[in-house]
Design a protein around this motif. Structure first.
Motif, PDB file in Angstrom:
ATOM      1  N   VAL A  74       0.973  -1.299  -0.128  1.00 35.37           N
ATOM      2  CA  VAL A  74      -0.075  -0.152   0.034  1.00 35.37           C
ATOM      3  C   VAL A  74       0.932   1.367   0.260  1.00 35.37           C
ATOM      4  O   VAL A  74       0.290   1.946  -0.660  1.00 35.37           O
ATOM      5  N   HIS A  75       1.969   1.271   0.735  1.00 37.99           N
ATOM      6  CA  HIS A  75       3.518   2.134   1.192  1.00 37.99           C
ATOM      7  C   HIS A  75       3.568   3.012  -0.317  1.00 37.99           C
ATOM      8  O   HIS A  75       3.154   4.297  -0.965  1.00 37.99           O
ATOM      9  N   LYS A  76       4.061   1.929  -1.397  1.00 39.80           N
ATOM     10  CA  LYS A  76       4.318   1.782  -2.577  1.00 39.80           C
ATOM     11  C   LYS A  76       3.342   2.263  -3.582  1.00 39.80           C
ATOM     12  O   LYS A  76       3.819   3.308  -4.288  1.00 39.80           O
ATOM     13  N   LEU A  77       1.969   1.992  -4.150  1.00 42.67           N
ATOM     14  CA  LEU A  77       1.080   2.227  -4.275  1.00 42.67           C
ATOM     15  C   LEU A  77       1.243   3.452  -4.332  1.00 42.67           C
ATOM     16  O   LEU A  77       0.403   4.759  -4.839  1.00 42.67           O
ATOM     17  N   GLY A  78       1.015   3.956  -2.434  1.00 44.89           N
ATOM     18  CA  GLY A  78       1.090   5.317  -2.717  1.00 44.89           C
ATOM     19  C   GLY A  78       1.558   6.303  -2.780  1.00 44.89           C
ATOM     20  O   GLY A  78       1.485   7.655  -3.524  1.00 44.89           O
TER      21      GLY A  78
END
Length: 597
Positions: free
Chosen positions: A294-298
């Motif tokens: 989720v962090h990388k996608l954000g």
């Protein structure tokens, strides 16, 4: 939405079937539907506040109108017992006896029950997303005054008497909450120090008003007078507030002052904190994404949206500094600011109403038979505005006694540059939450299915609705479109901030700095948002992940149908009710293939 609870009873909100059932359901489906109705009714009977929210506190349930929910540890335990019994009963229905629709309903309800039960059953806490009994946006002190003044309808003497009974019950609810928080704190589950200080500030504000001037009294007096109800309602309510409620507030204030303080903002600092966050993220997003994913996608989404905003801002002569810094400069332009006056607040609300009306006239282009249910737009009550969200939606009563309400936090008008408001209205109102939930409310299907709630589905739709508004020409020029893109940038940044706080050990200050620098919102507004993420883990991630899922489903339908693709027919999936994102994808594909068969 009330980014917070769809209904007062979390367990009730979790119960949901996904597909409208046929009026004459075959064998196994009929048995399953009857079971759903029984579970729904059992939960309504245990949630007086939920019954009132839905307009179901009349007739045989009239006694509920004089009560509040049970905020005690025993109440939490009963919720777990009911949830486990419901799961066992549904699992006992043989899937082989069900139609395809019945099997899907069974799958979704079990998904909801198991997810909603994890916090209390697995960890002994309020929920995985909202683990604290008392914090700046949670607890009886926060919810009950708002509930009494905006959801408890007063039309006759019985309503007014019931209000007084509930006002007296508020003292019990406060003491139950205090008992629950004391027990949770002994096990290490207490909100961060800054959240407790915000909570104390709001408790003090609620307690500091002279009883006769409290909105809990004046709301009753004003509405009883409007209904021509004779009686000294003010004196009776004032006495209850002085003798019952204020002493309970004093006890809760003393408790919160004595709670242990911790500076760590994230769930990682709690017992089993990493596991709780993983479950909270799964519950909020109905996906299996890890915090790192989720962090990388954000981060990727932030970069993509920032690049698009950069082009608009450069065209407006804003060329210096980061995108966030340039948006901050845009916020400060005099033509974008409201004066901090009552007249300006009234002007802002009038503008929001005009925006809803204008978009309502357009949505028939993208939605078949769009609903026309009324929507009230109100400022967040001043007693809770310090800790409340910036905007949220409240469902209308099913009996029509109270319309849907879209609340906006007007504590500081500096939080609301004019160019940012259209996207918020499209999100909360039309074609966002109000449109989606009004469609569902009109379905002739069991209430259990109609009242399903999955944050990623509903918040994803509301964010997608901002996109629909853009496609319908709802933004006036490049500046308002920048506000729309800023809204998307904000939701992308949330993916980074929420996982940063709870998985990567960011501080509140670090997360606030990131939001200010990336999105360009005013620091007070950004900090309130971050404080919410700290105490309601994972929920902020549901918006952008849900939006991505809605767009992915639309493109899949377009790819399957080719020239036969019809945007209005695609949006008919709303009439299947809310579902987890993985099931949304299946429903859209099935509809598309059926349309070309």
């Amino acid at each position: 939405m009330d980014r917070r609870q769809f209904l007062v009873s979390g367990s009730m909100a979790a119960l949901a079937a996904s597909v409208p059932v046929r009026a004459q359901a075959p064998g196994g489906d009929a048995k399953l539907n009857a079971l759903f109705d029984r579970i729904f009714n059992e939960n309504i009977d245990e949630s007086p506040e939920g019954a009132t929210q839905l307009g179901l506190d009349r007739g045989p349930r009239a006694a509920l109108r004089r009560k509040l929910d049970d905020y005690s540890l025993a109440g939490r335990a009963r919720q777990v017992t009911r949830g486990k019994a419901a799961i066992a009963a549904i699992e006992a229905v043989d899937p082989a006896s069900l139609t395809a629709e019945g099997k899907l309903n069974r799958e979704v309800v079990l998904y909801s029950l198991n997810s909603g039960l994890k916090g209390a059953a697995k960890y002994g806490i309020q929920s995985t997303i909202r683990p604290y009994a008392i914090f700046q946006q949670g607890g009886a002190y926060f919810s009950v005054p708002d509930f009494l003044t905006s959801s408890h309808v007063i039309k006759d003497m019985g309503d007014a008497d019931a209000y007084l009974a509930r006002l007296e019950a508020f003292a019990t609810a406060l003491d139950q909450d205090s008992e629950t928080q004391r027990a949770d704190a002994a096990r290490g589950y207490v909100a961060p120090d800054f959240a407790l200080e915000l909570t104390l500030g709001q408790l003090d504000k609620l307690r500091g008003v002279k009883p006769e001037e409290s909105s809990l009294v004046t709301s009753l007096v004003t509405r009883a007078k409007a209904a021509n109800l004779a009686g000294d309602w003010g004196a009776r309510a004032t006495a209850l507030l002085s003798d019952k409620v204020y002493p309970a507030l004093d006890r809760q204030i003393a408790l919160v002052k004595g709670l242990p303080r911790r500076k760590e903002a994230g769930l990682w600092a709690l017992p089993q904190g990493d596991a709780i966050y993983a479950d909270a993220l799964a519950a909020a997003t109905t996906t299996s994404y890890s915090p790192d994913e989720v962090h990388k996608l954000g981060r990727a989404q932030v970069a993509e949206i920032s690049a698009e905003l950069d082009k608009i801002l450069r065209a407006q002569g804003l060329t210096q500094g980061s995108v966030g810094a340039r948006l901050t400069a845009l916020n400060a332009r005099p033509e974008q600011r409201y004066a901090d006056t009552p007249e300006a607040r009234a002007e802002l609300l009038a503008g929001l109403n005009a925006g809803v009306k204008a978009m309502q006239a357009k949505i028939g282009q993208v939605i078949n038979n769009p609903p026309t249910a009324p929507l009230e737009i109100r400022a967040v009550p001043v007693e809770i505005q310090d800790g409340a969200s910036n905007g949220y939606y409240r469902l209308a009563a099913l009996d029509g006694s109270r319309p849907a309400i879209y609340f906006i936090n007007l504590k500081d008008l500096g939080d609301w540059p004019k160019y940012t408001l259209p996207s918020l209205t499209y999100h909360e109102g039309v074609p966002g939450h109000h449109t989606q939930l009004s469609i569902v409310a009109g379905l002739k299907t069991p209430l259990l299915r109609r009242l399903s709630f999955f944050s990623a589905y509903s918040e994803g739709w509301a964010l997608y609705a901002e996109q629909l508004a853009d496609e319908l020409g709802g933004y006036n020029g490049a500046i308002e479109r920048a506000g729309y893109l800023q809204s998307y940038l904000f939701r992308a940044a949330r993916l980074v901030a929420d996982t940063g706080i709870h998985a990567k050990r960011w501080t509140r200050e670090q997360a606030t700095d990131y939001l200010v620098e990336t999105v360009g919102f005013a620091r007070p507004r950004s900090q309130r948002e971050i404080e919410r993420y700290c105490t309601q883990a994972g929920q902020a991630c549901s918006y952008k992940l849900g939006h991505i899922a809605w767009n992915r489903a639309r493109e899949k339908a377009r790819a399957i149908m080719g020239a036969k693709f019809d945007i209005k027919a695609f949006h008919d999936v709303l009439r299947d009710g809310a579902v987890p994102l993985t099931i949304l994808d299946k429903l859209v594909e099935a509809r598309a293939r059926a349309a070309i068969a």
